[in-house]
Design a protein around this motif. Structure first.
Motif, PDB file in Angstrom:
ATOM      1  N   VAL A 132     -35.529 -23.726   8.193  1.00  0.00           N
ATOM      2  CA  VAL A 132     -34.497 -22.721   7.920  1.00  0.00           C
ATOM      3  C   VAL A 132     -34.561 -21.660   9.020  1.00  0.00           C
ATOM      4  CG1 VAL A 132     -33.734 -20.943   6.315  1.00  0.00           C
ATOM      5  CG2 VAL A 132     -34.599 -23.134   5.442  1.00  0.00           C
ATOM      6  N   VAL A 133     -33.408 -21.401   9.628  1.00  0.00           N
ATOM      7  CA  VAL A 133     -33.341 -20.395  10.698  1.00  0.00           C
ATOM      8  C   VAL A 133     -32.094 -19.527  10.484  1.00  0.00           C
ATOM      9  CG1 VAL A 133     -34.498 -21.811  12.448  1.00  0.00           C
ATOM     10  CG2 VAL A 133     -32.016 -21.959  12.204  1.00  0.00           C
ATOM     11  N   ARG A 134     -32.069 -18.404  11.162  1.00  0.00           N
ATOM     12  CA  ARG A 134     -30.838 -17.615  11.152  1.00  0.00           C
ATOM     13  C   ARG A 134     -29.725 -18.433  11.786  1.00  0.00           C
ATOM     14  NH1 ARG A 134     -34.436 -14.019  12.875  1.00  0.00           N
ATOM     15  NH2 ARG A 134     -33.743 -14.121  15.041  1.00  0.00           N
ATOM     16  N   ALA A 135     -28.525 -18.305  11.216  1.00  0.00           N
ATOM     17  CA  ALA A 135     -27.396 -19.053  11.757  1.00  0.00           C
ATOM     18  C   ALA A 135     -27.034 -18.517  13.140  1.00  0.00           C
ATOM     19  CB  ALA A 135     -26.205 -18.934  10.812  1.00  0.00           C
ATOM     20  N   ALA A 136     -26.353 -19.346  13.905  1.00  0.00           N
ATOM     21  CA  ALA A 136     -25.866 -18.905  15.213  1.00  0.00           C
ATOM     22  C   ALA A 136     -24.991 -17.671  15.026  1.00  0.00           C
ATOM     23  CB  ALA A 136     -25.075 -20.019  15.875  1.00  0.00           C
ATOM     24  N   GLY A 137     -25.196 -16.676  15.853  1.00  0.00           N
ATOM     25  CA  GLY A 137     -24.386 -15.473  15.771  1.00  0.00           C
ATOM     26  C   GLY A 137     -24.925 -14.422  14.819  1.00  0.00           C
ATOM     27  N   VAL A 138     -26.056 -14.697  14.173  1.00  0.00           N
ATOM     28  CA  VAL A 138     -26.629 -13.746  13.212  1.00  0.00           C
ATOM     29  C   VAL A 138     -27.943 -13.191  13.758  1.00  0.00           C
ATOM     30  CG1 VAL A 138     -27.598 -13.472  10.895  1.00  0.00           C
ATOM     31  CG2 VAL A 138     -25.572 -14.910  11.253  1.00  0.00           C
ATOM     32  N   GLU A 139     -28.033 -11.875  13.806  1.00  0.00           N
ATOM     33  CA  GLU A 139     -29.267 -11.218  14.221  1.00  0.00           C
ATOM     34  C   GLU A 139     -29.501 -10.011  13.322  1.00  0.00           C
ATOM     35  OE1 GLU A 139     -31.655 -11.802  16.364  1.00  0.00           O
ATOM     36  OE2 GLU A 139     -30.769 -13.650  17.142  1.00  0.00           O
ATOM     37  N   VAL A 140     -30.728  -9.579  13.221  1.00  0.00           N
ATOM     38  CA  VAL A 140     -31.050  -8.329  12.525  1.00  0.00           C
ATOM     39  C   VAL A 140     -31.946  -7.494  13.435  1.00  0.00           C
ATOM     40  CG1 VAL A 140     -30.783  -9.105  10.135  1.00  0.00           C
ATOM     41  CG2 VAL A 140     -32.938  -9.529  11.342  1.00  0.00           C
ATOM     42  N   VAL A 141     -31.872  -6.197  13.229  1.00  0.00           N
ATOM     43  CA  VAL A 141     -32.694  -5.309  14.053  1.00  0.00           C
ATOM     44  C   VAL A 141     -33.026  -4.064  13.232  1.00  0.00           C
ATOM     45  CG1 VAL A 141     -30.646  -4.244  15.122  1.00  0.00           C
ATOM     46  CG2 VAL A 141     -32.862  -4.115  16.275  1.00  0.00           C
ATOM     47  N   PRO A 179     -36.114  10.588  11.407  1.00  0.00           N
ATOM     48  CA  PRO A 179     -37.233   9.908  10.735  1.00  0.00           C
ATOM     49  C   PRO A 179     -36.733   8.762   9.858  1.00  0.00           C
ATOM     50  CG  PRO A 179     -36.743  11.998   9.669  1.00  0.00           C
ATOM     51  CD  PRO A 179     -35.874  11.939  10.891  1.00  0.00           C
ATOM     52  N   GLY A 180     -37.618   7.798   9.628  1.00  0.00           N
ATOM     53  CA  GLY A 180     -37.285   6.674   8.756  1.00  0.00           C
ATOM     54  C   GLY A 180     -36.789   5.475   9.539  1.00  0.00           C
ATOM     55  N   ARG A 181     -36.543   4.378   8.831  1.00  0.00           N
ATOM     56  CA  ARG A 181     -36.056   3.147   9.462  1.00  0.00           C
ATOM     57  C   ARG A 181     -34.948   2.547   8.603  1.00  0.00           C
ATOM     58  NH1 ARG A 181     -37.592   3.246  14.423  1.00  0.00           N
ATOM     59  NH2 ARG A 181     -37.438   0.981  14.681  1.00  0.00           N
ATOM     60  N   VAL A 182     -33.990   1.910   9.250  1.00  0.00           N
ATOM     61  CA  VAL A 182     -32.960   1.143   8.537  1.00  0.00           C
ATOM     62  C   VAL A 182     -32.799  -0.190   9.257  1.00  0.00           C
ATOM     63  CG1 VAL A 182     -31.695   3.174   7.734  1.00  0.00           C
ATOM     64  CG2 VAL A 182     -31.071   2.116   9.916  1.00  0.00           C
ATOM     65  N   TRP A 183     -32.206  -1.146   8.564  1.00  0.00           N
ATOM     66  CA  TRP A 183     -31.961  -2.461   9.165  1.00  0.00           C
ATOM     67  C   TRP A 183     -30.473  -2.637   9.410  1.00  0.00           C
ATOM     68  CZ3 TRP A 183     -35.319  -6.346  10.707  1.00  0.00           C
ATOM     69  CH2 TRP A 183     -36.674  -6.107  10.440  1.00  0.00           C
ATOM     70  N   CYS A 198     -27.861  -3.197   6.495  1.00  0.00           N
ATOM     71  CA  CYS A 198     -28.186  -4.117   5.407  1.00  0.00           C
ATOM     72  C   CYS A 198     -29.472  -3.636   4.750  1.00  0.00           C
ATOM     73  CB  CYS A 198     -28.315  -5.550   5.912  1.00  0.00           C
ATOM     74  SG  CYS A 198     -29.729  -5.851   6.995  1.00  0.00           S
ATOM     75  N   SER A 199     -29.806  -4.241   3.641  1.00  0.00           N
ATOM     76  CA  SER A 199     -31.019  -3.800   2.936  1.00  0.00           C
ATOM     77  C   SER A 199     -32.266  -4.164   3.744  1.00  0.00           C
ATOM     78  CB  SER A 199     -31.083  -4.457   1.562  1.00  0.00           C
ATOM     79  OG  SER A 199     -31.349  -5.845   1.711  1.00  0.00           O
ATOM     80  N   GLU A 200     -33.322  -3.419   3.493  1.00  0.00           N
ATOM     81  CA  GLU A 200     -34.577  -3.723   4.176  1.00  0.00           C
ATOM     82  C   GLU A 200     -35.058  -5.128   3.822  1.00  0.00           C
ATOM     83  OE1 GLU A 200     -37.752  -1.020   3.340  1.00  0.00           O
ATOM     84  OE2 GLU A 200     -39.232  -2.225   4.423  1.00  0.00           O
ATOM     85  N   ALA A 201     -34.897  -5.491   2.545  1.00  0.00           N
ATOM     86  CA  ALA A 201     -35.371  -6.815   2.128  1.00  0.00           C
ATOM     87  C   ALA A 201     -34.615  -7.917   2.868  1.00  0.00           C
ATOM     88  CB  ALA A 201     -35.193  -6.971   0.617  1.00  0.00           C
ATOM     89  N   LEU A 202     -33.288  -7.777   2.961  1.00  0.00           N
ATOM     90  CA  LEU A 202     -32.514  -8.802   3.671  1.00  0.00           C
ATOM     91  C   LEU A 202     -32.877  -8.804   5.154  1.00  0.00           C
ATOM     92  CD1 LEU A 202     -30.308 -10.964   3.705  1.00  0.00           C
ATOM     93  CD2 LEU A 202     -28.619  -9.132   4.080  1.00  0.00           C
ATOM     94  N   GLY A 203     -33.028  -7.614   5.732  1.00  0.00           N
ATOM     95  CA  GLY A 203     -33.394  -7.536   7.142  1.00  0.00           C
ATOM     96  C   GLY A 203     -34.712  -8.237   7.416  1.00  0.00           C
TER      97      GLY A 203
END
Lengths: 248, 287
Positions: A132-141, A179-183, A198-203
């Motif tokens: 299972v991999v991220r689909a083409a065109g999908v990235e998170v940061v 301060p803090g982090r988001v995805w 997006c949510s941290e969990a999904l990220g």
């Protein structure tokens, strides 16, 4: 008998005036015959086209305009003398926009992280192991809060021709770091690229998808909030159906 | 499979043609190939279309193709000596472009079109390493591309100022041709550049070169330039063709028994400026 691949990498870097050419030439992968062949060429021949760096930077400037404007052109040109910069592009078969964005993170921070993620999303994935991999065109940061808005504002400040602006030396200040982090979730389709929070969990879930088996995904999903294996498997099915994940 | 010298008989004789690549005709001062074809049909008997699979054909190339006139397909985006470069996605795109343009054959500079992975920011054109194993790798790529497309693939000697390796450029391509059992595209302007920067006479090495494998020749203008005291030739595609280039062209025409096509690469010049060059090509080739 000469083996050409490593020597060709040296030759590419010589044409770009890279400072590490001599170091690469000393590499064990290069034979004595290859070294002699390289040194037989008048060094001025490699400098016949002294616009190569400029053309290469121009070619990535439309993907990394904010990063370049913050880091400054000298810092970008210095990456041609960095084995982890241009050297990694040549030897590691990575895209220059992706590699340079990663190298500019220390100077341009989240702006380089965002532009790097978009650059990765725009490019086809290299073949790899099944799973299972991220689909083409999908990235998170993962970035600091407000970075996406700061990037959009900086991009707007560069106007309708950001390439001309940044290649002409236009600079932008680095945005303040909250301060803090988001995805952020980056989705690229041929017609458009979108970046949204997006949510941290999904990220974290998408970020960790590196060709893993279903069971491994389920185990990881459990650590990120799924209460049961069934719930995790259902989540996997949903993400596959939504096109965020794919099976390779 | 029949040998190349048998297969070459089935290739069409295209005559003298012009070349173009994406957007080239829309630049100020560019050659209007349709005006040239109308006024001087013998100068534009076919069009060599320079193509990146991702970009495809521009409107001018499509107009030419749609008119049913002959074309050849000049690739601009594959490193033939790199097996990773002939990936399934690129090959599928290439087959689609071939289906759209129905070229007589495929051809293109057999050098380094990009460093690392294929990416728009990685474009360059460098000569191959002139070594025996690089010739073998190149030959494998040519054969594989021919097999994958069902079309003849003619590797072309690329331009350059720095040629690295222990083989003469012509020896390198002779080995590629023999090992891939293929025809060749000899760019005589590029060859003149090589001879110039390596201090050789224009015809050096030609006696041992398999001219019977030369199917296509490119002629183009060049400009001698000084780089800190080192003399190089820029591949300008202008109308001022170097004497050395004409000398090589004459020698090759006299020996290339299977020559089917000659391109005068002059896409950046006005019609009235290029006719003399075409006339000279016709006189030498005996068209």
């Amino acid at each position: 008998m000469m083996s050409a691949r490593s020597l060709q990498d040296v030759v590419v870097c010589a044409h770009h005036g890279c400072a590490f050419v001599e170091a690469w030439l000393a590499d064990a992968a290069i034979t004595d015959a290859e070294r002699r062949a390289f040194r037989a060429v008048d060094p001025r021949a490699f400098r016949a086209d002294n616009e190569r760096r400029h053309r290469a930077v121009t070619a990535i400037a439309d993907e990394l305009p904010v990063s370049i404007a913050i880091a400054g052109l000298p810092a970008v040109y210095a990456l041609f003398d960095d084995e982890g910069g241009f050297g990694a592009v040549v030897r590691g078969r990575t895209a220059m926009a992706v590699q340079f964005a990663a190298c500019l993170v220390p100077r341009a921070g989240d702006m380089a992280r965002i532009e790097g993620a978009i650059a990765r999303a725009r490019r086809a994935r290299a073949p790899g192991p099944a799973g299972v991999v991220r689909a083409a065109g999908v990235e998170v940061v993962e970035v600091r809060p407000g970075s996406l808005e700061a990037h959009q504002a900086a991009r707007a400040a560069l106007g309708g021709d950001p390439v001309t602006e940044v290649c002409g030396g236009r600079r932008l200040p680095a945005p303040p770091e909250a301060p803090g982090r988001v995805w952020l979730l980056v989705s690229h389709a041929p017609a458009s690229t979108t970046v949204a929070t997006c949510s941290e969990a999904l990220g974290r879930l998408l970020d960790g998808c590196g060709a893993e088996a279903d069971d491994a995904f389920v185990a990881r999903a459990r650590t990120l909030g799924c209460d049961t294996d069934d719930e995790a498997r259902e989540l996997l099915a949903d993400l596959l159906a939504d096109g965020l994940l794919t099976r390779r | 499979m029949p040998s190349f010298l048998q297969r070459v008989r089935a290739l069409p004789r295209l005559g003298v043609g012009v070349s173009t690549e994406y957007g080239a005709a829309r630049v100020d001062g560019a050659l209007d190939v349709f005006a040239l074809a109308a006024a001087h049909p013998d100068c534009a008997q076919f069009m060599e279309v320079g193509v990146e699979v991702d970009k495809g054909f521009d409107d001018d190339a499509r107009r030419w193709i749609d008119s049913g006139r002959p074309t050849t397909y000049h690739f601009l985006d594959v490193n033939l000596d790199d097996e990773l470069d002939l990936d399934a996605g690129w090959l599928a795109g290439l087959r689609a472009r071939i289906g759209e343009s129905r070229p007589a054959w495929l051809c293109g500079d057999a050098g380094l079109w990009h460093f690392g992975v294929r990416d728009r920011a990685h474009m360059l054109l460098l000569p191959p390493i002139l070594s025996d194993d690089a010739a073998s790798a190149m030959a494998r790529g040519v054969a594989r591309l021919r097999e994958a497309t069902g079309m003849e693939v003619l590797p072309e000697n690329p331009p350059g100022a720095a040629f690295v390796g222990d083989l003469h450029l012509l020896d390198f391509f002779a080995r590629v041709a023999e090992r891939a059992d293929t025809g060749l595209l000899l760019d005589v302007a590029h060859l003149a550049m090589y001879q110039h920067v390596t201090g050789r006479s224009p015809l050096d090495g030609l006696d041992a070169f398999p001219c019977e494998r030369v199917v296509e020749v490119h002629v183009a203008g060049g400009l001698v330039r000084d780089v800190a005291g080192f003399s190089v030739v820029d591949d300008t595609h202008g109308t001022d063709v170097l004497d050395a280039t004409w000398q090589i062209f004459e020698a090759v025409c006299a020996r290339a028994t299977n020559l089917k096509a000659v391109v005068f690469e002059c896409e950046r010049n006005r019609t009235d400026a290029v006719v003399d060059g075409f006339d000279r090509i016709h006189r030498i080739w005996g068209q």
